[in-house]
Design a protein around this motif. Structure first.
Motif, PDB file in Angstrom:
ATOM      1  N   ASN A  13      13.313 -21.639  13.195  1.00 49.77           N
ATOM      2  CA  ASN A  13      11.856 -21.675  13.321  1.00 49.77           C
ATOM      3  C   ASN A  13      11.289 -22.759  12.400  1.00 49.77           C
ATOM      4  OD1 ASN A  13      11.557 -20.523  10.637  1.00 49.77           O
ATOM      5  ND2 ASN A  13      12.139 -18.566  11.556  1.00 49.77           N
ATOM      6  N   HIS A  14       9.994 -22.790  12.266  1.00 48.59           N
ATOM      7  CA  HIS A  14       9.319 -23.823  11.454  1.00 48.59           C
ATOM      8  C   HIS A  14       8.883 -23.304  10.085  1.00 48.59           C
ATOM      9  CE1 HIS A  14       9.212 -26.511  14.891  1.00 48.59           C
ATOM     10  NE2 HIS A  14       8.777 -25.504  15.631  1.00 48.59           N
ATOM     11  N   ASP A  15       9.360 -22.160   9.658  1.00 52.36           N
ATOM     12  CA  ASP A  15       8.930 -21.578   8.393  1.00 52.36           C
ATOM     13  C   ASP A  15       9.237 -22.469   7.186  1.00 52.36           C
ATOM     14  OD1 ASP A  15       8.007 -19.454   9.866  1.00 52.36           O
ATOM     15  OD2 ASP A  15       9.586 -18.058   9.229  1.00 52.36           O
ATOM     16  N   TRP A  16      10.229 -23.346   7.284  1.00 52.48           N
ATOM     17  CA  TRP A  16      10.585 -24.255   6.208  1.00 52.48           C
ATOM     18  C   TRP A  16       9.414 -25.168   5.832  1.00 52.48           C
ATOM     19  CZ3 TRP A  16      10.154 -29.404   7.363  1.00 52.48           C
ATOM     20  CH2 TRP A  16      10.134 -29.747   8.731  1.00 52.48           C
ATOM     21  N   GLN A  17       8.519 -25.427   6.783  1.00 56.00           N
ATOM     22  CA  GLN A  17       7.413 -26.353   6.541  1.00 56.00           C
ATOM     23  C   GLN A  17       6.493 -25.899   5.411  1.00 56.00           C
ATOM     24  OE1 GLN A  17       5.834 -26.581  10.548  1.00 56.00           O
ATOM     25  NE2 GLN A  17       7.026 -28.414  10.984  1.00 56.00           N
ATOM     26  N   ASN A  18       6.458 -24.594   5.139  1.00 55.43           N
ATOM     27  CA  ASN A  18       5.605 -24.071   4.077  1.00 55.43           C
ATOM     28  C   ASN A  18       6.145 -24.359   2.682  1.00 55.43           C
ATOM     29  OD1 ASN A  18       3.888 -22.900   6.032  1.00 55.43           O
ATOM     30  ND2 ASN A  18       5.222 -21.113   6.167  1.00 55.43           N
ATOM     31  N   ALA A  19       7.402 -24.804   2.576  1.00 56.85           N
ATOM     32  CA  ALA A  19       8.039 -25.006   1.276  1.00 56.85           C
ATOM     33  C   ALA A  19       8.358 -26.471   0.973  1.00 56.85           C
ATOM     34  CB  ALA A  19       9.311 -24.168   1.202  1.00 56.85           C
ATOM     35  N   VAL A  20       7.893 -27.402   1.791  1.00 61.25           N
ATOM     36  CA  VAL A  20       8.192 -28.822   1.603  1.00 61.25           C
ATOM     37  C   VAL A  20       7.606 -29.322   0.281  1.00 61.25           C
ATOM     38  CG1 VAL A  20       7.775 -31.147   2.515  1.00 61.25           C
ATOM     39  CG2 VAL A  20       8.344 -29.279   4.081  1.00 61.25           C
ATOM     40  N   ILE A  21       8.448 -30.009  -0.499  1.00 62.38           N
ATOM     41  CA  ILE A  21       7.973 -30.574  -1.773  1.00 62.38           C
ATOM     42  C   ILE A  21       7.890 -32.098  -1.740  1.00 62.38           C
ATOM     43  CG2 ILE A  21       8.737 -28.612  -3.157  1.00 62.38           C
ATOM     44  CD1 ILE A  21      11.186 -30.378  -3.983  1.00 62.38           C
ATOM     45  N   GLY A  22       8.339 -32.697  -0.666  1.00 61.25           N
ATOM     46  CA  GLY A  22       8.266 -34.150  -0.534  1.00 61.25           C
ATOM     47  C   GLY A  22       8.833 -34.577   0.801  1.00 61.25           C
ATOM     48  N   LYS A  23       8.451 -35.783   1.214  1.00 62.49           N
ATOM     49  CA  LYS A  23       9.006 -36.301   2.461  1.00 62.49           C
ATOM     50  C   LYS A  23       9.145 -37.810   2.375  1.00 62.49           C
ATOM     51  CE  LYS A  23       4.612 -36.113   4.954  1.00 62.49           C
ATOM     52  NZ  LYS A  23       3.947 -35.595   6.143  1.00 62.49           N
ATOM     53  N   THR A  24      10.102 -38.313   3.149  1.00 59.99           N
ATOM     54  CA  THR A  24      10.427 -39.732   3.163  1.00 59.99           C
ATOM     55  C   THR A  24      10.622 -40.177   4.605  1.00 59.99           C
ATOM     56  OG1 THR A  24      11.607 -39.475   1.065  1.00 59.99           O
ATOM     57  CG2 THR A  24      12.059 -41.463   2.321  1.00 59.99           C
ATOM     58  N   ARG A  25      10.000 -41.282   4.963  1.00 58.49           N
ATOM     59  CA  ARG A  25      10.205 -41.864   6.291  1.00 58.49           C
ATOM     60  C   ARG A  25      11.443 -42.751   6.227  1.00 58.49           C
ATOM     61  NH1 ARG A  25       7.255 -42.105  10.598  1.00 58.49           N
ATOM     62  NH2 ARG A  25       5.398 -41.389   9.491  1.00 58.49           N
ATOM     63  N   LEU A  26      12.393 -42.489   7.131  1.00 61.61           N
ATOM     64  CA  LEU A  26      13.645 -43.243   7.159  1.00 61.61           C
ATOM     65  C   LEU A  26      13.770 -44.014   8.469  1.00 61.61           C
ATOM     66  CD1 LEU A  26      16.104 -40.452   5.970  1.00 61.61           C
ATOM     67  CD2 LEU A  26      15.121 -42.251   4.589  1.00 61.61           C
ATOM     68  N   ARG A  27      14.253 -45.216   8.336  1.00 59.03           N
ATOM     69  CA  ARG A  27      14.613 -46.035   9.488  1.00 59.03           C
ATOM     70  C   ARG A  27      16.013 -46.527   9.186  1.00 59.03           C
ATOM     71  NH1 ARG A  27      12.647 -51.782  10.495  1.00 59.03           N
ATOM     72  NH2 ARG A  27      13.146 -52.116  12.672  1.00 59.03           N
ATOM     73  N   GLN A  28      16.944 -46.208  10.076  1.00 63.31           N
ATOM     74  CA  GLN A  28      18.318 -46.594   9.776  1.00 63.31           C
ATOM     75  C   GLN A  28      19.043 -47.041  11.032  1.00 63.31           C
ATOM     76  OE1 GLN A  28      19.569 -42.897   7.937  1.00 63.31           O
ATOM     77  NE2 GLN A  28      20.779 -42.350   9.728  1.00 63.31           N
ATOM     78  N   GLY A  29      20.051 -47.854  10.809  1.00 59.21           N
ATOM     79  CA  GLY A  29      20.859 -48.354  11.905  1.00 59.21           C
ATOM     80  C   GLY A  29      22.286 -48.544  11.441  1.00 59.21           C
ATOM     81  N   PHE A  30      23.147 -48.859  12.393  1.00 63.28           N
ATOM     82  CA  PHE A  30      24.562 -48.996  12.090  1.00 63.28           C
ATOM     83  C   PHE A  30      25.070 -50.361  12.517  1.00 63.28           C
ATOM     84  CE2 PHE A  30      23.744 -44.542  12.067  1.00 63.28           C
ATOM     85  CZ  PHE A  30      24.583 -44.032  11.078  1.00 63.28           C
ATOM     86  N   LEU A  31      25.825 -50.975  11.622  1.00 64.36           N
ATOM     87  CA  LEU A  31      26.525 -52.212  11.941  1.00 64.36           C
ATOM     88  C   LEU A  31      27.891 -51.883  12.529  1.00 64.36           C
ATOM     89  CD1 LEU A  31      25.587 -54.130   8.690  1.00 64.36           C
ATOM     90  CD2 LEU A  31      24.706 -54.570  10.991  1.00 64.36           C
ATOM     91  N   SER A  32      28.416 -50.705  12.197  1.00 66.99           N
ATOM     92  CA  SER A  32      29.667 -50.200  12.756  1.00 66.99           C
ATOM     93  C   SER A  32      29.558 -48.691  12.897  1.00 66.99           C
ATOM     94  CB  SER A  32      30.847 -50.532  11.841  1.00 66.99           C
ATOM     95  OG  SER A  32      32.014 -49.848  12.278  1.00 66.99           O
ATOM     96  N   THR A  33      29.983 -48.182  14.052  1.00 66.27           N
ATOM     97  CA  THR A  33      30.007 -46.731  14.268  1.00 66.27           C
ATOM     98  C   THR A  33      31.432 -46.238  14.492  1.00 66.27           C
ATOM     99  OG1 THR A  33      29.582 -46.998  16.639  1.00 66.27           O
ATOM    100  CG2 THR A  33      27.663 -46.644  15.202  1.00 66.27           C
ATOM    101  N   ASP A  34      32.406 -47.015  14.090  1.00 67.55           N
ATOM    102  CA  ASP A  34      33.799 -46.590  14.168  1.00 67.55           C
ATOM    103  C   ASP A  34      33.922 -45.290  13.374  1.00 67.55           C
ATOM    104  OD1 ASP A  34      36.535 -46.160  13.392  1.00 67.55           O
ATOM    105  OD2 ASP A  34      36.963 -48.263  13.823  1.00 67.55           O
TER     106      ASP A  34
END
Length: 159
Positions: A13-34
């Motif tokens: 469920n979404h109950d975890w949302q009440n306890a969030v102490i911080g958030k970070t926007r991530l953008r990531q990619g892979f040069l290799s997925t071996d």
């Protein structure tokens, strides 16, 4: 040698949302997925990192992470990384003395929400929060490197 011990879970469920102490926007990619050696580029709140990870064995894998200039990370993501990129917001949620990271994916992986916990060793005991559901640690569909080749939107309707 760096080692990452991480377990992943789906959420009830979404109950975890009440306890969030911080958030970070991530953008990531892979040069290799071996599967034996992934090479990830990440840009998180203006900080770039390059991460090399080995083959996952259980919940453990070798991991080395190095800071790189944000401009370099952005250029690698835009010009050299496999597409689509992984986009998500990571929420920090403490529970029972442990820090959980809840990743809410967007883009081609929109709708996927995964809880992760990093451990000191594979046998470490921890309490599952009531909002944590099925464990997916060993399910390769949920590996970020695989979400590029087969995004959540391509297989989630079959669940």
């Amino acid at each position: 040698m760096g080692v990452e011990i991480e377990r992943k879970f789906l959420l009830r469920n979404h109950d975890w949302q009440n306890a969030v102490i911080g958030k970070t926007r991530l953008r990531q990619g892979f040069l290799s997925t071996d599967p034996e050696r992934t090479l990830r580029v990440r840009l998180a709140d203006g900080q770039g990192t390059l991460t090399i990870k080995g083959l996952t064995r259980g919940a453990r894998r070798v991991e080395f992470e190095y800071p790189i200039p944000a401009e370099d990370a952005a250029r690698l993501l835009d010009e050299l990384c496999l597409k689509p990129l992984i986009e998500k917001i990571r929420h920090a949620v403490p529970y029972a003395g442990m820090l959980w990271e809840i990743d809410v994916f967007s883009g081609d992986n929109a709708g996927l929400v995964v809880a992760e916990i990093e451990l000191g060793d594979e046998g470490q005991v921890f309490e599952l929060p009531p909002w944590v559901g099925e464990e997916v640690t060993g399910d390769p569909r949920y590996y970020n490197a695989n979400l590029i080749r087969r995004p959540f939107s391509a297989w989630s309707t079959a669940l």
